[in-house]
Scaffold this active site. Sequence first.
Site, PDB file in Angstrom:
ATOM      1  N   GLU A  82       1.361  43.913  22.063  1.00  0.00           N
ATOM      2  CA  GLU A  82       0.304  43.476  22.983  1.00  0.00           C
ATOM      3  C   GLU A  82       0.335  41.965  23.165  1.00  0.00           C
ATOM      4  OE1 GLU A  82      -3.757  41.877  23.990  1.00  0.00           O
ATOM      5  OE2 GLU A  82      -2.611  41.620  22.139  1.00  0.00           O
ATOM      6  N   GLU A  83       0.561  41.249  22.076  1.00  0.00           N
ATOM      7  CA  GLU A  83       0.469  39.802  22.120  1.00  0.00           C
ATOM      8  C   GLU A  83       1.665  39.163  22.830  1.00  0.00           C
ATOM      9  OE1 GLU A  83      -2.074  38.288  21.369  1.00  0.00           O
ATOM     10  OE2 GLU A  83      -3.122  39.178  19.661  1.00  0.00           O
TER      11      GLU A  83
ATOM     12  N   ASP B 124     -10.682  46.174  20.957  1.00  0.00           N
ATOM     13  CA  ASP B 124     -10.032  44.890  20.678  1.00  0.00           C
ATOM     14  C   ASP B 124     -11.090  43.849  20.307  1.00  0.00           C
ATOM     15  OD1 ASP B 124      -7.997  43.103  20.343  1.00  0.00           O
ATOM     16  OD2 ASP B 124      -7.358  43.051  22.436  1.00  0.00           O
TER      17      ASP B 124
END
Length: 411
Positions: free
Chosen positions: A205-206, A255
């Site tokens: 994701e990052e 998140d």
Amino acid sequence: MLANRWRTRLACLLLLSSDLALAARPRPHALKRRNPSYSPLSDPSLEQLVALSSLDDALDYNDPKSLLAKILVPRTVGSANLTRVQGVVEGHFRKLGWHVEKDAFDDDTPYGRKFFTNLVFTHDPSAPRRLVLSAHLDSKYFETHPEDQFVGATDSAAPCAMMLDLATALTPWLDGRKKRVQEAGGEEGFDGQGETLQIVFFDGEEAFKEWTHTDSIYGARHLVEKWSETDSSPSAIRSTPRSPLRRISHLVLLDLLGAPNPLIRNFFPNTGWLFDEFLHSEERLGVTGYLWDGFEGQAYTEQKGKLGVRERSFFVPRASGQMQGWAGQIEDDHVPFVQQGVPVVHLISVPFPSVWHTIKDDASALDLPTIKAWALILRLTVAEYLGLDPTGRLQNANVKRNKGELFDEAG
């Protein structure tokens, strides 16, 4: 650096939002009503739900044996630590008897070709529809020390541990409902269940450097592309969606959770009713005294509206009108799903926690009572969505939503 990334991320999202507004995509889901299995949990079952499993076993980060403690390590894409954490997660679901799918792939990054693995766990893979809960398992990559020891406690270790707790707690009820449906000859024209629970841990994701459309959400983008492929196998008794993506009834993305005093807003009008169910779960658990020690009934009601206290409500009600200022401004793993018409609820704290993308996003940023409250809210909302009440009694659901939140069957 953080300000630059936020501006880049916001600019990308504004462009995305305008694209979506100009080119409305067909919604591949028949959701003219709430999930047919939906049933508010009976009062006797609420107490059972809270006691289904020990919250501490998964969530007490002070205990090195807990699942959250095992995730609280630097776990960047392709690292040995991430492989170990993925092994812990996979082993947990295999022990529970869930179906395991590994979506392994490689992709170009600013640091060359990297290897990624999304983890997908499904309770009943024979069911044609899925309620998907998701979070990213990787932690952000930093080149220099001490930033390279970033563990991403809120981003997104705690949300991942919440999903592990959810699976532990609800598996007996999921097993029980599946057995009841099979003994009754199936539901909705199928031999078995119409809908099951699926839990996804995204990889990558990052961003490795600056957040862009190519340097971010690697796992989510790949999984959407893979799940968009049409399944040519014979259909069941009733028409079954022809691709895994079209089998998703709703995707809930967690998140930046685990710090005290989060503020959660609704970003998508078409899933406003489901956002409200999370809020209603919080209210019911709070009033009955399960959410916060020492607060129940009127005491909880008075406390939840106060600023700066742990027991305040996590949610900004939709009627407050505070959704518009943030709608479409946060880019995350949900974006490629939204682009393909998947109904999404994005449970993310806005504003972001003050420790976001700093070395201080470690265990000291977490609040255990807050994490436990989140876990119970998830348990109740999912149990009601899937009709998991072990009494097997169906209650009339009081659905409160506008016609604009419903959409017709398409595609």
